[in-house]
Scaffold this active site. Structure first.
Site, mmCIF file in Angstrom:
data_model
loop_
_atom_site.group_PDB
_atom_site.id
_atom_site.type_symbol
_atom_site.label_atom_id
_atom_site.label_comp_id
_atom_site.label_asym_id
_atom_site.label_seq_id
_atom_site.Cartn_x
_atom_site.Cartn_y
_atom_site.Cartn_z
ATOM 1 N N GLN A 51 0.815 -1.212 0.000
ATOM 2 C CA GLN A 51 0.000 0.000 0.000
ATOM 3 C C GLN A 51 0.848 1.260 0.000
ATOM 4 O O GLN A 51 1.934 1.303 0.575
ATOM 5 C CB GLN A 51 -0.924 0.029 1.232
ATOM 6 C CG GLN A 51 -2.056 -0.990 1.168
ATOM 7 C CD GLN A 51 -3.063 -0.784 2.275
ATOM 8 O OE1 GLN A 51 -2.714 -0.456 3.395
ATOM 9 N NE2 GLN A 51 -4.331 -0.986 1.961
ATOM 10 N N GLN B 158 1.462 4.169 10.453
ATOM 11 C CA GLN B 158 2.174 4.838 9.365
ATOM 12 C C GLN B 158 2.677 6.230 9.741
ATOM 13 O O GLN B 158 3.364 6.874 8.952
ATOM 14 C CB GLN B 158 1.274 4.889 8.127
ATOM 15 C CG GLN B 158 1.007 3.513 7.543
ATOM 16 C CD GLN B 158 0.192 3.558 6.265
ATOM 17 O OE1 GLN B 158 -0.508 4.519 5.996
ATOM 18 N NE2 GLN B 158 0.288 2.506 5.468
ATOM 19 N N GLY C 114 0.756 -10.157 8.830
ATOM 20 C CA GLY C 114 -0.193 -10.376 7.743
ATOM 21 C C GLY C 114 -0.726 -11.799 7.734
ATOM 22 O O GLY C 114 -1.182 -12.329 8.752
ATOM 23 N N ASP D 166 -5.915 -2.277 12.469
ATOM 24 C CA ASP D 166 -6.779 -1.593 13.432
ATOM 25 C C ASP D 166 -7.826 -2.544 13.994
ATOM 26 O O ASP D 166 -8.135 -2.514 15.191
ATOM 27 C CB ASP D 166 -7.465 -0.398 12.774
ATOM 28 C CG ASP D 166 -6.478 0.623 12.256
ATOM 29 O OD1 ASP D 166 -5.381 0.739 12.834
ATOM 30 O OD2 ASP D 166 -6.801 1.308 11.262
#
Length: 312
Positions: free
Chosen positions: A116, A171, A224, A254
Protein backbone atom coordinates in the site's frame (compact mmCIF):
# COMPACT_ATOMS: atom_id res chain seq x y z
CA UNK A 1 -7.96 -21.79 26.08
CA UNK A 2 -9.21 -19.45 28.75
CA UNK A 3 -12.64 -20.00 30.21
CA UNK A 4 -14.86 -16.97 30.16
CA UNK A 5 -18.46 -15.97 30.77
CA UNK A 6 -19.77 -12.64 29.53
CA UNK A 7 -21.23 -10.31 32.17
CA UNK A 8 -22.88 -6.91 32.24
CA UNK A 9 -19.91 -5.68 34.29
CA UNK A 10 -17.57 -6.62 31.44
CA UNK A 11 -19.75 -4.85 28.89
CA UNK A 12 -19.48 -1.64 30.95
CA UNK A 13 -15.74 -1.53 30.43
CA UNK A 14 -14.58 1.27 28.15
CA UNK A 15 -11.78 1.88 25.68
CA UNK A 16 -10.94 5.36 24.40
CA UNK A 17 -8.85 5.75 21.24
CA UNK A 18 -6.71 8.80 20.56
CA UNK A 19 -5.90 9.86 17.01
CA UNK A 20 -7.30 10.34 13.56
CA UNK A 21 -10.86 10.33 12.36
CA UNK A 22 -10.54 10.38 8.57
CA UNK A 23 -12.46 10.03 5.36
CA UNK A 24 -10.83 7.30 3.25
CA UNK A 25 -10.70 6.91 -0.50
CA UNK A 26 -9.49 3.39 -1.30
CA UNK A 27 -8.21 2.22 -4.68
CA UNK A 28 -7.00 -1.13 -6.00
CA UNK A 29 -4.43 -0.71 -8.79
CA UNK A 30 -2.62 -3.23 -10.97
CA UNK A 31 0.69 -1.55 -10.16
CA UNK A 32 2.01 1.66 -8.67
CA UNK A 33 2.92 4.23 -11.33
CA UNK A 34 6.47 5.25 -12.01
CA UNK A 35 7.29 8.95 -11.45
CA UNK A 36 5.82 11.21 -14.13
CA UNK A 37 3.34 8.54 -15.27
CA UNK A 38 -0.25 7.68 -14.39
CA UNK A 39 -2.47 4.64 -13.87
CA UNK A 40 -6.22 4.26 -14.21
CA UNK A 41 -8.44 3.67 -11.19
CA UNK A 42 -11.78 1.88 -11.53
CA UNK A 43 -13.81 4.05 -9.12
CA UNK A 44 -13.61 6.48 -6.23
CA UNK A 45 -15.78 5.88 -3.17
CA UNK A 46 -15.69 7.46 0.27
CA UNK A 47 -15.31 5.26 3.35
CA UNK A 48 -15.18 6.03 7.06
CA UNK A 49 -11.69 5.56 8.49
CA UNK A 50 -8.82 6.91 10.54
CA UNK A 51 -6.86 4.40 12.63
CA UNK A 52 -8.14 5.59 16.00
CA UNK A 53 -11.74 5.67 14.87
CA UNK A 54 -11.43 2.25 13.25
CA UNK A 55 -10.50 0.89 16.68
CA UNK A 56 -13.32 2.80 18.38
CA UNK A 57 -15.91 1.47 15.93
CA UNK A 58 -14.56 -2.07 16.26
CA UNK A 59 -14.76 -1.94 20.05
CA UNK A 60 -18.35 -0.66 19.89
CA UNK A 61 -19.39 -3.34 17.40
CA UNK A 62 -17.85 -5.99 19.70
CA UNK A 63 -19.98 -4.82 22.59
CA UNK A 64 -17.85 -2.63 24.87
CA UNK A 65 -18.19 1.07 25.57
CA UNK A 66 -16.10 3.18 23.24
CA UNK A 67 -14.92 6.75 22.83
CA UNK A 68 -12.48 8.81 20.81
CA UNK A 69 -10.25 11.87 21.23
CA UNK A 70 -9.66 13.48 17.84
CA UNK A 71 -9.78 16.57 15.61
CA UNK A 72 -12.25 16.99 12.73
CA UNK A 73 -13.08 19.75 10.28
CA UNK A 74 -16.00 21.81 9.08
CA UNK A 75 -17.11 19.05 6.69
CA UNK A 76 -17.46 16.38 9.39
CA UNK A 77 -21.13 16.85 10.24
CA UNK A 78 -22.34 16.82 6.63
CA UNK A 79 -20.13 13.84 5.75
CA UNK A 80 -22.47 11.52 7.66
CA UNK A 81 -19.60 10.35 9.86
CA UNK A 82 -20.81 12.25 12.94
CA UNK A 83 -24.31 10.73 13.00
CA UNK A 84 -22.83 7.30 12.22
CA UNK A 85 -20.63 7.42 15.34
CA UNK A 86 -23.47 8.70 17.52
CA UNK A 87 -25.71 5.86 16.31
CA UNK A 88 -23.02 3.45 17.53
CA UNK A 89 -23.09 5.20 20.95
CA UNK A 90 -19.43 6.15 20.63
CA UNK A 91 -18.45 8.95 23.01
CA UNK A 92 -17.44 11.92 20.82
CA UNK A 93 -17.42 14.52 23.60
CA UNK A 94 -13.63 14.88 23.26
CA UNK A 95 -13.63 15.50 19.50
CA UNK A 96 -12.38 18.98 18.58
CA UNK A 97 -14.16 20.69 15.66
CA UNK A 98 -12.26 23.16 13.46
CA UNK A 99 -14.16 25.78 11.49
CA UNK A 100 -11.20 26.48 9.20
CA UNK A 101 -9.80 23.07 8.28
CA UNK A 102 -11.07 19.95 6.56
CA UNK A 103 -11.51 16.62 8.30
CA UNK A 104 -8.38 14.51 7.69
CA UNK A 105 -8.52 12.47 4.50
CA UNK A 106 -6.59 9.46 3.22
CA UNK A 107 -6.09 8.28 -0.36
CA UNK A 108 -5.02 4.63 -0.14
CA UNK A 109 -3.66 2.65 -3.08
CA UNK A 110 -3.25 -1.14 -2.90
CA UNK A 111 -1.48 -3.34 -5.47
CA UNK A 112 -2.21 -7.06 -6.16
CA UNK A 113 0.43 -8.06 -3.56
CA UNK A 114 -1.38 -6.02 -0.87
CA UNK A 115 1.40 -3.44 -0.77
CA UNK A 116 0.00 0.00 0.00
CA UNK A 117 0.85 3.64 -0.59
CA UNK A 118 -1.14 6.25 1.34
CA UNK A 119 -1.41 10.01 0.90
CA UNK A 120 -2.80 11.66 4.01
CA UNK A 121 -4.24 15.16 4.45
CA UNK A 122 -3.89 16.23 8.10
CA UNK A 123 -6.34 19.15 7.87
CA UNK A 124 -7.89 19.70 11.31
CA UNK A 125 -5.36 17.30 12.87
CA UNK A 126 -2.90 20.21 13.01
CA UNK A 127 -4.83 21.33 16.12
CA UNK A 128 -3.74 18.42 18.34
CA UNK A 129 -0.94 20.60 19.67
CA UNK A 130 -3.51 23.02 21.11
CA UNK A 131 -5.40 20.35 23.05
CA UNK A 132 -5.04 19.11 26.60
CA UNK A 133 -5.66 15.40 27.26
CA UNK A 134 -8.97 14.68 29.02
CA UNK A 135 -9.25 12.75 32.26
CA UNK A 136 -8.94 9.12 31.19
CA UNK A 137 -11.25 7.45 33.71
CA UNK A 138 -11.60 4.38 31.51
CA UNK A 139 -10.08 0.90 31.33
CA UNK A 140 -7.77 1.30 28.32
CA UNK A 141 -6.50 4.27 26.32
CA UNK A 142 -5.35 3.27 22.85
CA UNK A 143 -2.96 5.68 21.11
CA UNK A 144 -3.17 5.39 17.34
CA UNK A 145 -1.81 7.44 14.43
CA UNK A 146 -1.88 11.13 15.27
CA UNK A 147 0.34 13.84 16.70
CA UNK A 148 3.36 12.30 18.52
CA UNK A 149 3.64 15.09 21.12
CA UNK A 150 -0.06 14.83 21.95
CA UNK A 151 0.19 11.04 22.19
CA UNK A 152 3.08 11.40 24.65
CA UNK A 153 0.98 13.75 26.79
CA UNK A 154 -1.98 11.36 26.63
CA UNK A 155 0.20 8.41 27.67
CA UNK A 156 1.44 10.33 30.68
CA UNK A 157 -2.07 11.50 31.63
CA UNK A 158 -3.57 8.02 31.25
CA UNK A 159 -0.90 6.47 33.47
CA UNK A 160 -1.54 9.14 36.12
CA UNK A 161 -5.22 8.13 35.96
CA UNK A 162 -4.30 4.48 36.57
CA UNK A 163 -5.41 3.50 33.05
CA UNK A 164 -3.85 0.81 30.86
CA UNK A 165 -2.11 2.30 27.82
CA UNK A 166 -1.94 0.75 24.35
CA UNK A 167 0.05 2.19 21.43
CA UNK A 168 0.17 1.65 17.69
CA UNK A 169 2.46 4.13 15.86
CA UNK A 170 1.29 2.87 12.46
CA UNK A 171 2.17 4.84 9.37
CA UNK A 172 2.90 7.95 11.43
CA UNK A 173 6.01 6.26 12.81
CA UNK A 174 8.36 8.53 10.75
CA UNK A 175 7.00 11.53 12.71
CA UNK A 176 8.35 10.21 16.01
CA UNK A 177 11.69 11.37 17.32
CA UNK A 178 13.80 9.00 19.37
CA UNK A 179 12.96 11.02 22.49
CA UNK A 180 9.19 10.89 21.84
CA UNK A 181 9.30 7.14 21.22
CA UNK A 182 11.34 6.51 24.38
CA UNK A 183 8.95 8.66 26.42
CA UNK A 184 5.81 6.94 25.20
CA UNK A 185 7.27 3.44 25.62
CA UNK A 186 7.93 4.20 29.28
CA UNK A 187 4.16 4.44 29.85
CA UNK A 188 2.94 1.45 27.83
CA UNK A 189 1.16 -1.76 28.73
CA UNK A 190 0.59 -2.89 25.11
CA UNK A 191 2.43 -2.01 21.91
CA UNK A 192 1.19 -3.11 18.48
CA UNK A 193 3.24 -3.01 15.27
CA UNK A 194 3.51 -4.85 12.00
CA UNK A 195 6.85 -6.46 11.22
CA UNK A 196 8.03 -3.51 9.10
CA UNK A 197 7.24 -0.97 11.83
CA UNK A 198 8.93 -3.22 14.39
CA UNK A 199 12.22 -3.10 12.51
CA UNK A 200 11.95 0.69 12.13
CA UNK A 201 11.34 1.18 15.85
CA UNK A 202 14.41 -0.90 16.71
CA UNK A 203 16.45 1.23 14.32
CA UNK A 204 14.99 4.48 15.66
CA UNK A 205 15.81 3.54 19.26
CA UNK A 206 19.11 1.91 18.33
CA UNK A 207 18.36 -1.17 20.45
CA UNK A 208 17.84 -4.87 19.80
CA UNK A 209 14.63 -6.85 20.17
CA UNK A 210 15.53 -8.14 23.64
CA UNK A 211 16.01 -4.61 24.95
CA UNK A 212 12.65 -3.49 23.53
CA UNK A 213 10.84 -6.46 25.06
CA UNK A 214 12.27 -5.59 28.46
CA UNK A 215 10.65 -2.16 28.22
CA UNK A 216 7.11 -3.24 27.24
CA UNK A 217 4.79 -5.50 29.21
CA UNK A 218 3.05 -6.94 26.14
CA UNK A 219 4.45 -6.51 22.62
CA UNK A 220 2.38 -7.70 19.65
CA UNK A 221 3.91 -7.99 16.17
CA UNK A 222 1.65 -8.79 13.21
CA UNK A 223 2.85 -10.54 10.04
CA UNK A 224 -0.19 -10.38 7.74
CA UNK A 225 -1.18 -13.80 6.42
CA UNK A 226 1.54 -15.35 8.63
CA UNK A 227 -0.31 -14.40 11.80
CA UNK A 228 1.14 -12.61 14.81
CA UNK A 229 3.50 -13.09 17.73
CA UNK A 230 2.80 -11.88 21.27
CA UNK A 231 5.78 -11.30 23.58
CA UNK A 232 5.04 -11.18 27.30
CA UNK A 233 7.10 -11.91 30.39
CA UNK A 234 9.74 -13.79 28.42
CA UNK A 235 7.16 -15.89 26.54
CA UNK A 236 6.69 -15.94 22.77
CA UNK A 237 3.10 -16.76 21.81
CA UNK A 238 2.50 -17.52 18.13
CA UNK A 239 -0.99 -16.85 16.80
CA UNK A 240 -2.12 -18.01 13.35
CA UNK A 241 -4.06 -15.82 10.96
CA UNK A 242 -7.65 -16.88 10.24
CA UNK A 243 -7.77 -17.82 6.53
CA UNK A 244 -10.27 -15.88 4.45
CA UNK A 245 -10.79 -14.31 1.03
CA UNK A 246 -8.93 -10.99 1.18
CA UNK A 247 -10.58 -8.23 -0.84
CA UNK A 248 -8.91 -5.23 0.83
CA UNK A 249 -6.27 -5.35 3.59
CA UNK A 250 -6.91 -1.75 4.65
CA UNK A 251 -7.83 -1.62 8.33
CA UNK A 252 -6.73 -5.17 9.16
CA UNK A 253 -4.27 -3.94 11.79
CA UNK A 254 -6.78 -1.59 13.43
CA UNK A 255 -9.39 -4.33 13.62
CA UNK A 256 -6.80 -6.66 15.17
CA UNK A 257 -6.16 -4.08 17.92
CA UNK A 258 -9.90 -3.63 18.56
CA UNK A 259 -10.38 -7.38 18.87
CA UNK A 260 -7.33 -7.90 21.07
CA UNK A 261 -8.11 -5.12 23.54
CA UNK A 262 -11.79 -6.05 23.75
CA UNK A 263 -10.92 -9.68 24.44
CA UNK A 264 -8.38 -8.62 27.06
CA UNK A 265 -11.02 -6.65 28.97
CA UNK A 266 -13.38 -9.59 28.66
CA UNK A 267 -10.85 -11.65 30.60
CA UNK A 268 -9.20 -13.84 27.97
CA UNK A 269 -5.59 -14.98 28.14
CA UNK A 270 -3.13 -13.52 25.64
CA UNK A 271 -3.24 -16.44 23.19
CA UNK A 272 -7.02 -16.22 22.96
CA UNK A 273 -6.84 -12.43 22.67
CA UNK A 274 -4.65 -12.98 19.61
CA UNK A 275 -7.02 -15.55 18.10
CA UNK A 276 -10.00 -13.27 18.62
CA UNK A 277 -8.06 -10.35 17.14
CA UNK A 278 -7.13 -12.41 14.07
CA UNK A 279 -10.74 -13.46 13.65
CA UNK A 280 -11.99 -9.85 13.79
CA UNK A 281 -9.42 -8.91 11.14
CA UNK A 282 -10.55 -11.81 8.94
CA UNK A 283 -14.00 -10.19 8.64
CA UNK A 284 -12.71 -6.70 7.91
CA UNK A 285 -10.47 -7.72 4.98
CA UNK A 286 -13.37 -9.45 3.23
CA UNK A 287 -14.81 -6.13 2.05
CA UNK A 288 -13.39 -2.80 0.94
CA UNK A 289 -13.22 -0.18 3.69
CA UNK A 290 -11.86 -0.26 7.23
CA UNK A 291 -15.27 -0.29 8.94
CA UNK A 292 -17.51 -1.85 6.31
CA UNK A 293 -17.52 -5.40 7.67
CA UNK A 294 -16.78 -5.21 11.40
CA UNK A 295 -18.29 -8.28 13.10
CA UNK A 296 -20.32 -8.53 16.28
CA UNK A 297 -19.00 -10.59 19.19
CA UNK A 298 -21.36 -13.44 18.23
CA UNK A 299 -20.02 -13.36 14.66
CA UNK A 300 -16.49 -13.83 16.00
CA UNK A 301 -17.47 -16.69 18.30
CA UNK A 302 -19.32 -18.48 15.51
CA UNK A 303 -16.46 -18.15 13.02
CA UNK A 304 -13.95 -19.48 15.56
CA UNK A 305 -16.27 -22.44 16.22
CA UNK A 306 -16.31 -23.12 12.48
CA UNK A 307 -12.50 -23.21 12.65
CA UNK A 308 -12.60 -25.73 15.50
CA UNK A 309 -11.90 -23.22 18.28
CA UNK A 310 -14.78 -23.83 20.67
CA UNK A 311 -13.79 -22.36 24.05
CA UNK A 312 -14.20 -18.68 23.16
Amino acid sequence: MSEYMDTNETNNKKIISVGHIALDYIFNVKSFPEPNTSVQIPSAKKYYGGAACNVSVGVAKLGLKSGIVSCVGYDFINSGYSSYLKNLNIDVSNVYHSDEEETPKAWIFTDPHNNQITFFLWGAAKHYGELNPPNFNVDIVHLATGDPKFNVKCAEKAKNCGTLVSFDPGQDLPLYSKEDMESIINHLDFMFMNNHEYERVLKLLDIDSAELMEKINTLIITYGKDGSIIYHDGDEIKVPAIPTNVIDPTGAGDSYRAGFLTAYLKGYDLKDCGLIASCVASFVVEKKGCQTNFPSWDDVVNRLKEKGITNI
